[in-house]
Motif scaffolding. Sequence first.
Motif, PDB file in Angstrom:
ATOM      1  N   THR A  64       0.835  -1.199   0.000  1.00 56.37           N
ATOM      2  CA  THR A  64       0.000   0.000   0.000  1.00 56.37           C
ATOM      3  C   THR A  64       0.869   1.248   0.000  1.00 56.37           C
ATOM      4  OG1 THR A  64      -1.727  -1.168   1.229  1.00 56.37           O
ATOM      5  CG2 THR A  64      -1.813   1.237   1.242  1.00 56.37           C
ATOM      6  N   LEU A  65       0.429   2.285  -0.738  1.00 55.94           N
ATOM      7  CA  LEU A  65       1.130   3.563  -0.764  1.00 55.94           C
ATOM      8  C   LEU A  65       0.355   4.584   0.051  1.00 55.94           C
ATOM      9  CD1 LEU A  65       2.369   2.117  -3.281  1.00 55.94           C
ATOM     10  CD2 LEU A  65       2.631   4.392  -4.268  1.00 55.94           C
ATOM     11  N   GLY A  66       1.054   5.245   0.993  1.00 54.96           N
ATOM     12  CA  GLY A  66       0.438   6.303   1.774  1.00 54.96           C
ATOM     13  C   GLY A  66       0.412   7.610   1.001  1.00 54.96           C
ATOM     14  N   PRO A  67      -0.365   8.590   1.452  1.00 57.28           N
ATOM     15  CA  PRO A  67      -0.468   9.871   0.753  1.00 57.28           C
ATOM     16  C   PRO A  67       0.842  10.636   0.691  1.00 57.28           C
ATOM     17  CG  PRO A  67      -1.549   9.969   2.895  1.00 57.28           C
ATOM     18  CD  PRO A  67      -1.233   8.535   2.636  1.00 57.28           C
ATOM     19  N   ASP A  68       1.793  10.328   1.582  1.00 61.21           N
ATOM     20  CA  ASP A  68       3.098  10.998   1.561  1.00 61.21           C
ATOM     21  C   ASP A  68       4.130  10.211   0.766  1.00 61.21           C
ATOM     22  OD1 ASP A  68       3.414   8.849   3.242  1.00 61.21           O
ATOM     23  OD2 ASP A  68       4.407   9.971   4.846  1.00 61.21           O
ATOM     24  N   GLY A  69       3.699   9.123   0.100  1.00 63.92           N
ATOM     25  CA  GLY A  69       4.611   8.323  -0.693  1.00 63.92           C
ATOM     26  C   GLY A  69       5.232   7.162   0.044  1.00 63.92           C
ATOM     27  N   THR A  70       4.945   7.010   1.343  1.00 72.04           N
ATOM     28  CA  THR A  70       5.465   5.874   2.083  1.00 72.04           C
ATOM     29  C   THR A  70       4.869   4.581   1.548  1.00 72.04           C
ATOM     30  OG1 THR A  70       5.735   7.222   4.075  1.00 72.04           O
ATOM     31  CG2 THR A  70       5.718   4.840   4.366  1.00 72.04           C
ATOM     32  N   VAL A  71       5.712   3.573   1.386  1.00 68.51           N
ATOM     33  CA  VAL A  71       5.285   2.278   0.865  1.00 68.51           C
ATOM     34  C   VAL A  71       5.247   1.283   2.016  1.00 68.51           C
ATOM     35  CG1 VAL A  71       5.751   0.462  -0.821  1.00 68.51           C
ATOM     36  CG2 VAL A  71       6.405   2.828  -1.330  1.00 68.51           C
ATOM     37  N   TYR A  72       4.075   0.700   2.264  1.00 64.35           N
ATOM     38  CA  TYR A  72       3.897  -0.264   3.343  1.00 64.35           C
ATOM     39  C   TYR A  72       3.786  -1.662   2.726  1.00 64.35           C
ATOM     40  CZ  TYR A  72       2.753   3.957   5.942  1.00 64.35           C
ATOM     41  OH  TYR A  72       2.794   5.201   6.516  1.00 64.35           O
ATOM     42  N   VAL A  73       4.615  -2.581   3.203  1.00 60.15           N
ATOM     43  CA  VAL A  73       4.705  -3.913   2.608  1.00 60.15           C
ATOM     44  C   VAL A  73       4.402  -4.966   3.670  1.00 60.15           C
ATOM     45  CG1 VAL A  73       6.122  -5.492   1.249  1.00 60.15           C
ATOM     46  CG2 VAL A  73       6.501  -3.013   1.062  1.00 60.15           C
ATOM     47  N   PRO A  74       3.164  -5.493   3.714  1.00 60.44           N
ATOM     48  CA  PRO A  74       2.850  -6.580   4.638  1.00 60.44           C
ATOM     49  C   PRO A  74       3.206  -7.931   4.031  1.00 60.44           C
ATOM     50  CG  PRO A  74       0.858  -5.867   3.536  1.00 60.44           C
ATOM     51  CD  PRO A  74       1.976  -5.006   3.005  1.00 60.44           C
TER      52      PRO A  74
ATOM     53  N   PHE B  90       8.705   1.803   3.782  1.00 58.04           N
ATOM     54  CA  PHE B  90       9.762   2.484   3.038  1.00 58.04           C
ATOM     55  C   PHE B  90       9.255   3.857   2.640  1.00 58.04           C
ATOM     56  CE2 PHE B  90      10.345  -2.006   2.517  1.00 58.04           C
ATOM     57  CZ  PHE B  90      11.709  -2.207   2.553  1.00 58.04           C
ATOM     58  N   ARG B  91      10.176   4.806   2.560  1.00 57.70           N
ATOM     59  CA  ARG B  91       9.792   6.154   2.156  1.00 57.70           C
ATOM     60  C   ARG B  91      10.578   6.579   0.928  1.00 57.70           C
ATOM     61  NH1 ARG B  91      13.160   8.753   6.339  1.00 57.70           N
ATOM     62  NH2 ARG B  91      15.256   8.064   5.812  1.00 57.70           N
ATOM     63  N   PRO B  92      10.022   7.482   0.104  1.00 58.41           N
ATOM     64  CA  PRO B  92      10.796   8.028  -1.005  1.00 58.41           C
ATOM     65  C   PRO B  92      12.004   8.764  -0.468  1.00 58.41           C
ATOM     66  CG  PRO B  92       8.472   8.597  -1.208  1.00 58.41           C
ATOM     67  CD  PRO B  92       8.674   8.046   0.171  1.00 58.41           C
ATOM     68  N   ALA B  93      13.159   8.555  -1.040  1.00 59.14           N
ATOM     69  CA  ALA B  93      14.367   9.220  -0.577  1.00 59.14           C
ATOM     70  C   ALA B  93      14.198  10.721  -0.692  1.00 59.14           C
ATOM     71  CB  ALA B  93      15.567   8.772  -1.393  1.00 59.14           C
ATOM     72  N   GLY B  94      14.624  11.431   0.349  1.00 58.07           N
ATOM     73  CA  GLY B  94      14.522  12.877   0.348  1.00 58.07           C
ATOM     74  C   GLY B  94      13.413  13.399   1.218  1.00 58.07           C
ATOM     75  N   ASP B  95      12.423  12.547   1.562  1.00 57.91           N
ATOM     76  CA  ASP B  95      11.392  12.996   2.473  1.00 57.91           C
ATOM     77  C   ASP B  95      11.963  13.110   3.882  1.00 57.91           C
ATOM     78  OD1 ASP B  95       9.638  12.990   0.450  1.00 57.91           O
ATOM     79  OD2 ASP B  95       8.448  11.276   1.113  1.00 57.91           O
ATOM     80  N   VAL B  96      11.504  14.110   4.621  1.00 60.64           N
ATOM     81  CA  VAL B  96      11.952  14.279   5.997  1.00 60.64           C
ATOM     82  C   VAL B  96      11.040  13.456   6.887  1.00 60.64           C
ATOM     83  CG1 VAL B  96      12.358  15.921   7.857  1.00 60.64           C
ATOM     84  CG2 VAL B  96      12.816  16.565   5.491  1.00 60.64           C
ATOM     85  N   LEU B  97      11.558  12.355   7.356  1.00 65.47           N
ATOM     86  CA  LEU B  97      10.744  11.446   8.144  1.00 65.47           C
ATOM     87  C   LEU B  97      11.647  10.733   9.117  1.00 65.47           C
ATOM     88  CD1 LEU B  97       7.842  10.341   8.325  1.00 65.47           C
ATOM     89  CD2 LEU B  97       8.534   8.526   6.768  1.00 65.47           C
TER      90      LEU B  97
END
Length: 276
Positions: free
Chosen positions: A176-186, A195-202
């Motif tokens: 699943t992809l979150g609205p901020d681009g985070t990728v959740y892998v169950p 996982f997050r897109p590189a460059g996001d402040v998280l």
Amino acid sequence: FTFWEPGADAAGIRAVQITEGGSPAISPLWSNDALPGGSASSPVLSADGSRVYLNDNAGSLHALDAATGEPIWSLPIGYATGGSPSLSPDGLIMPAGGGRAPVVAVADRGDRGEVAWRQDAWLNRGVSTQADGSRAYVTVNRADQENDLVVVDTATGDELDREPLPGDAGFTVGTTLGPDGTVYVPTIRGQLFAFRPAGDVLGAKDVNGNLLAVAGHQHEAFDLDAGVLGLLRHHIEPVDPLQRDDHRPLLTWRMHDHASRHARSVDGRQLSMVSR
């Protein structure tokens, strides 16, 4: 929907009409029990609602008329899938993995299905997810029981990025992809990776508000315990890049922790996510 009639040899596909309002009702529309070996997955519906796509248990992908259940085309892909296909709005279909299956993309050409590209060197180990910008997130086998999450250009089948899934992830489901681009892998084993897109402040905080890790900005590098990591345009990375000695990421969830609405680190500390 897929339905196994009691006493039937295999599962079929059913469609019903739901009537709302003052007298709600569910009425049967059609059924199709002719798929070889029966239905292997839940169906997916095309963007315009006119077609239904699903796999059988004899190694083929099917397109059915959503109004009648009649077959439009069938395409042998060589294996029975372990889940539902991924479908883009423009009709690119990516069957789920199963057995020793490769990663395959199929284009709906109207009266036929056609393989758009395939990666025979990749052992497909999950249910793919497609996203805007001609991107797909696919789990592929790396070695033995170890898997990678691969970012794929769906127009060409080329690899854009690859990140390891720690431990024995088995088969992934419902990426699943979150609205901020985070990728959740169950995974089928009950794990959940982020996982997050590189460059996001998280980053991550413990429950006392102590900051555990923060990433830098696009095209910059940041330095954590594991060293300097470069950030690339289509690159993804674990939500918390801090690594333990055994290289397990701190932010690996178990599904039974979901009720607490917190992630737990591998040493049991409860964590909460930092908003961007």
